[in-house]
Design a protein around this motif. Structure first.
Motif, mmCIF file in Angstrom:
data_model
loop_
_atom_site.group_PDB
_atom_site.id
_atom_site.type_symbol
_atom_site.label_atom_id
_atom_site.label_comp_id
_atom_site.label_asym_id
_atom_site.label_seq_id
_atom_site.Cartn_x
_atom_site.Cartn_y
_atom_site.Cartn_z
ATOM 1 N N TRP A 231 0.838 -1.208 0.000
ATOM 2 C CA TRP A 231 0.000 0.000 0.000
ATOM 3 C C TRP A 231 0.869 1.254 0.000
ATOM 4 O O TRP A 231 0.558 2.229 -0.683
ATOM 5 C CB TRP A 231 -0.886 0.044 1.233
ATOM 6 C CG TRP A 231 -1.958 -0.982 1.416
ATOM 7 C CD1 TRP A 231 -2.410 -1.460 2.611
ATOM 8 C CD2 TRP A 231 -2.775 -1.632 0.419
ATOM 9 N NE1 TRP A 231 -3.427 -2.368 2.436
ATOM 10 C CE2 TRP A 231 -3.674 -2.494 1.092
ATOM 11 C CE3 TRP A 231 -2.809 -1.592 -0.971
ATOM 12 C CZ2 TRP A 231 -4.602 -3.286 0.430
ATOM 13 C CZ3 TRP A 231 -3.733 -2.377 -1.641
ATOM 14 C CH2 TRP A 231 -4.603 -3.208 -0.957
ATOM 15 N N ILE A 234 2.108 2.085 -3.457
ATOM 16 C CA ILE A 234 1.039 2.682 -4.280
ATOM 17 C C ILE A 234 0.856 4.150 -3.899
ATOM 18 O O ILE A 234 0.720 5.020 -4.776
ATOM 19 C CB ILE A 234 -0.275 1.898 -4.111
ATOM 20 C CG1 ILE A 234 -0.133 0.496 -4.724
ATOM 21 C CG2 ILE A 234 -1.441 2.647 -4.761
ATOM 22 C CD1 ILE A 234 -1.308 -0.431 -4.448
ATOM 23 N N ASP A 238 1.331 7.439 -6.135
ATOM 24 C CA ASP A 238 0.292 8.462 -6.247
ATOM 25 C C ASP A 238 0.900 9.848 -6.059
ATOM 26 O O ASP A 238 0.566 10.795 -6.794
ATOM 27 C CB ASP A 238 -0.800 8.208 -5.200
ATOM 28 C CG ASP A 238 -1.990 9.142 -5.352
ATOM 29 O OD1 ASP A 238 -2.730 8.992 -6.343
ATOM 30 O OD2 ASP A 238 -2.167 10.023 -4.494
ATOM 31 N N LEU A 263 -4.041 4.206 -10.151
ATOM 32 C CA LEU A 263 -3.992 2.771 -10.434
ATOM 33 C C LEU A 263 -3.948 2.525 -11.939
ATOM 34 O O LEU A 263 -3.220 1.631 -12.411
ATOM 35 C CB LEU A 263 -5.198 2.068 -9.805
ATOM 36 C CG LEU A 263 -5.305 2.147 -8.270
ATOM 37 C CD1 LEU A 263 -6.528 1.363 -7.789
ATOM 38 C CD2 LEU A 263 -4.048 1.644 -7.597
ATOM 39 N N ILE A 266 -0.359 3.403 -13.057
ATOM 40 C CA ILE A 266 0.599 2.342 -12.721
ATOM 41 C C ILE A 266 0.498 1.209 -13.734
ATOM 42 O O ILE A 266 1.508 0.690 -14.232
ATOM 43 C CB ILE A 266 0.350 1.811 -11.290
ATOM 44 C CG1 ILE A 266 0.656 2.898 -10.257
ATOM 45 C CG2 ILE A 266 1.183 0.561 -11.016
ATOM 46 C CD1 ILE A 266 0.243 2.541 -8.835
ATOM 47 N N GLU A 267 -0.732 0.842 -14.067
ATOM 48 C CA GLU A 267 -0.957 -0.254 -15.014
ATOM 49 C C GLU A 267 -0.395 0.075 -16.397
ATOM 50 O O GLU A 267 0.091 -0.815 -17.109
ATOM 51 C CB GLU A 267 -2.456 -0.544 -15.115
ATOM 52 C CG GLU A 267 -2.799 -1.764 -15.952
ATOM 53 C CD GLU A 267 -4.287 -2.069 -15.955
ATOM 54 O OE1 GLU A 267 -4.698 -2.963 -16.721
ATOM 55 O OE2 GLU A 267 -5.044 -1.410 -15.214
ATOM 56 N N CYS A 292 -2.638 -3.521 -6.471
ATOM 57 C CA CYS A 292 -3.537 -2.580 -7.160
ATOM 58 C C CYS A 292 -4.876 -3.239 -7.462
ATOM 59 O O CYS A 292 -5.934 -2.604 -7.325
ATOM 60 C CB CYS A 292 -2.889 -2.096 -8.462
ATOM 61 S SG CYS A 292 -1.523 -0.934 -8.237
ATOM 62 N N ARG A 296 -8.482 -1.904 -6.046
ATOM 63 C CA ARG A 296 -9.662 -1.640 -6.885
ATOM 64 C C ARG A 296 -10.885 -2.362 -6.323
ATOM 65 O O ARG A 296 -11.994 -1.809 -6.284
ATOM 66 C CB ARG A 296 -9.407 -2.107 -8.318
ATOM 67 C CG ARG A 296 -8.478 -1.230 -9.137
ATOM 68 C CD ARG A 296 -8.432 -1.755 -10.564
ATOM 69 N NE ARG A 296 -7.413 -1.119 -11.368
ATOM 70 C CZ ARG A 296 -7.559 0.047 -11.998
ATOM 71 N NH1 ARG A 296 -8.715 0.692 -11.897
ATOM 72 N NH2 ARG A 296 -6.574 0.556 -12.711
#
Length: 522
Positions: A231, A234, A238, A263, A266-267, A292, A296
């Motif tokens: 986390w 991520i 962000d 997200l 990142i993908e 991620c 979601r």
């Protein structure tokens, strides 16, 4: 794990993994050096705490990415290479703790050790070769301790704690300083790596598990507090996407829509490029895409109002476990500031006197603002050893980047800016300007007033400015009144006059000085 019993601390069963009481006296303010090791599915980390009991400092912090639980879902056993690395890390940590005076270490093991068929064998090997006892906790206890860790750093936290590890993910409800219902799931990234059928199958599994958890814990529209390394990565990404000016992860707050954009970002990007931009380890970044997917699912299922990051988790939760209620009730920010003053100020104890002297300027301030003012006063003289040209920047950095609990990001910048103005009249042209955008113009003005008030008070008198005079603020008249005492008459020299004038100007007020004889005549 045994619960703490403050009335009868006679056995290891009573006091839990620590094997000894940490807080025998409810009034204790200082914490003796304590070492905690968290043997997780992905990492093994040792933290040594010291300093203020309610807001302990991180005396030492080391993490090894062992991958102990990698492949567990497929083999049912601990990763052989991970066991070797974890054992080596624990040997090192044991020796380090001896050298730091932090023995005996408290060692807690989570999902990988508790779920593997060779977990008991690993426990025995660790104790045989290092002398350390692994206390293996179940999922419910893991959720509870993680939630308590959030409460240690975030006393008013209310909502859901979500702690993700390598092989499990725990949920726990918190509010009013207590931990409520909790649920443990197997949604750790290592587990998800073993799901056959690709992304669609994984998403279906995640949705199914989260719906079951939702049925048990019944949460919708609440604030979520994220705990765990995946986390945090991520959240750091962000920050990178948003060009956020402060990279402190604790109490970083994210809104759902921008987070979903992150997200997607990142993908769409090369993980190796993102890893280089954020300094994330390859082992950690490997798990981020799976985390991620889980995030979601959490957003879809629980519809959180806001998603916040906590740097505190199980290790801090173990400390919170033993704290008496009286100690838990203290403000971690004020406790940390008080400890810093005792350790670093020229005249410890003057922070409280400074606060009392300045209080008339802030009669209508909120409780939240007053605690920041009090913290600033306690910290106002703790960077005096820095070179005079850099004191303003040093104290700003200390406030904004220190590992402090009970302090959100705007609060950090407010505190830092006030301390900057304690040493410097103008903030114009500062290298720190990008951070100022976290405050409104009004908040920046308030921080400047506080800083210039401390700047005046510190020069006005040594020790206790109240011995030299008192302040009276008349906001309707825009008049700042300084009532001098006979001692203050002699102390009110050129520099003090200049700083009082600067404070009056910051308030857009007229400064008025009342001499002792004027007061007597009245």
């Amino acid at each position: 794990m045994g619960k703490t019993n403050q009335n009868n601390l006679t056995s290891e069963e009573d006091v839990g993994p620590f094997g000894r009481p940490l807080f025998e006296d409810p009034s204790v303010r200082a914490l003796s050096r304590v070492g905690v090791v968290d043997v997780g599915s992905n990492s093994v980390r040792m933290v040594v705490f010291d300093g203020a009991a309610r807001s302990p400092a991180y005396f030492y912090n080391e993490k090894i990415m062992c991958g102990l639980g990698k492949g567990l879902a497929e083999t049912g056993r601990l990763n052989p290479e991970g066991k070797i690395r974890a054992l080596a890390a624990l040997k090192r940590f044991s020796l380090l703790a001896d050298g730091m005076g932090a023995s005996p270490l408290t060692v807690v093991a989570t999902a990988a050790t508790r779920e593997s068929e060779d977990g008991p064998e690993f426990q025995a090997q660790v104790q045989r070769e290092t002398g350390l006892k692994l206390h293996v906790i179940d999922g419910d206890e893991e959720a509870r301790l993680s939630a308590q860790g959030v409460l240690l750093g975030w006393p008013d936290a209310k909502g859901m704690v979500c702690d993700i590890g390598g092989n499990s993910m725990e949920l726990a409800r918190i509010g009013e300083g207590k931990v409520g219902k909790r649920v443990s799931t197997q949604l750790g990234p290592f587990r998800l790596q073993q799901v056959l059928g690709g992304p669609e199958k994984r998403r279906a599994l995640i949705e199914r598990v989260l719906k079951t958890a939702q049925g048990q814990i019944k949460s919708e529209g609440e604030r979520f507090y994220l705990v765990g390394g995946s986390w945090r990565v991520i959240a750091r990404l962000d920050m990178e996407r948003r060009n956020y000016p402060l990279t402190v992860l604790h109490e970083y707050r994210m809104q759902v829509k921008p987070l979903l954009d992150t997200l997607d970002w990142i993908e769409a990007n090369d993980l190796s490029v993102l890893r280089a931009r954020t300094g994330t380890s390859a082992e950690r970044m490997e798990l981020v895409p799976l985390a991620c997917e889980v995030l979601r699912g959490i957003i879809k299922t629980f519809k959180p109002a806001e998603i916040d990051v906590s740097s505190y988790g199980i290790r801090e939760g173990l400390l919170y476990e033993q704290m008496p209620e009286k100690l838990r009730g203290r403000d971690p920010l004020i406790e940390a500031a008080r400890a810093a003053e005792i350790a670093s100020a020229r005249l410890p104890g003057t922070g409280k006197k400074m606060f009392e002297f300045l209080t008339p300027l802030f009669k209508n301030a909120s409780h939240e603002r007053m605690r920041l003012i009090k913290a600033a006063c306690l910290l106002h003289d703790t960077t005096w050893r820095a070179h005079p040209d850099y004191r303003a920047d040093v104290c700003f950095d200390n406030a904004t980047r220190a590992n402090l609990g009970g302090l959100d990001h705007p609060g950090r910048v407010f505190l830092g800016l006030a301390l900057l103005h304690r040493y410097k009249n103008s903030r114009s042209g500062s290298r720190l300007e990008p951070l100022f955008r976290l405050l409104s113009d009004e908040e920046m003005q308030e921080a400047e007033v506080l800083g210039k008030a401390m700047r005046f008070g510190a020069m006005f008198a040594a020790g206790d400015p109240a011995q030299a005079g008192s302040l009276k603020w008349k906001p309707k008249k825009k008049e700042l009144e300084l009532q001098l005492t006979p001692m203050g008459l002699g102390l009110y020299g050129e520099v003090a006059r200049a700083r009082f004038a600067s404070l009056s100007q910051a308030l857009h007020a007229t400064g008025k000085v009342i001499m002792p004889e004027d007061s007597a005549a009245e």
